[in-house]
Design an enzyme around this catalytic site. Sequence first.
Site, PDB file in Angstrom:
ATOM      1  N   ARG A 118      -0.036   5.566  11.249  1.00  0.00           N
ATOM      2  CA  ARG A 118       1.209   4.936  11.713  1.00  0.00           C
ATOM      3  C   ARG A 118       1.553   3.723  10.848  1.00  0.00           C
ATOM      4  O   ARG A 118       2.719   3.465  10.554  1.00  0.00           O
ATOM      5  CB  ARG A 118       1.106   4.490  13.177  1.00  0.00           C
ATOM      6  N   GLU A 139       2.935   5.038   7.721  1.00  0.00           N
ATOM      7  CA  GLU A 139       4.290   5.507   8.002  1.00  0.00           C
ATOM      8  C   GLU A 139       5.262   4.330   8.130  1.00  0.00           C
ATOM      9  O   GLU A 139       6.384   4.382   7.609  1.00  0.00           O
ATOM     10  CB  GLU A 139       4.278   6.319   9.298  1.00  0.00           C
ATOM     11  N   SER A 162       0.497 -12.962   0.079  1.00  0.00           N
ATOM     12  CA  SER A 162      -0.934 -12.887  -0.184  1.00  0.00           C
ATOM     13  C   SER A 162      -1.664 -12.123   0.910  1.00  0.00           C
ATOM     14  O   SER A 162      -1.376 -12.275   2.095  1.00  0.00           O
ATOM     15  CB  SER A 162      -1.518 -14.297  -0.283  1.00  0.00           C
TER      16      SER A 162
END
Length: 146
Positions: free
Chosen positions: A87, A90, A113
Site C-alpha cells: 500500500r 502504491e 532527508s
Amino acid sequence: MSIPEITQTLLQAKKDKGLSFADLEATLGRDEVCIAALFYRQASASEEEAKLLVEALGLDSSYIKHLTEYPVKGLGPVVPTDPLIYRFYEIMQVYGFPIKEVIQEKFGDGIMSAIDFTLDVEKEADPKGDRVKITMSGKFLPYKKW
C-alpha cells in the site's frame, strides 16, 4: 522474502516477553518505529542500547555484536508483495509526483532527508473504522548549485 534469523529471534523473544515496540521505548529511549527498524537490521544500536535491548528480551549477550553492526538498508523485493507494505508503494506510485510538486512549491528544488528523519504511527478512532495516521518529518535538503 525471507526474514533474517536474528530478526526472527528478536521478534520471538519480544513475543515471549509479552512486549510491544512501544513498551521498549522506555527501555531504550528511542521511538517504537526506530526500535522495530533495529529488529529488522535497518538501523543499528549503540553498545548501551544493544545491552539494554538484549537484557529486556532475555537474550544472550552475543546478540549485542549483531545489533551494533552497520545495518543493511533495504529489505525485500523492489516491488513489495506484503499487502500492507505494498500500500505504501502504491501510495507513492499514485501520489509520489504530486507530493514532490507540493514540496518543491513550498521549499524549492531539493529532497526530504531520510537520515535526519522521524516517523510516527498513531491509531485514530473513527466510527467508520479505526484509521492509521503516519507522520513523516524529514529535514529539507536543497540541491547545491556549483
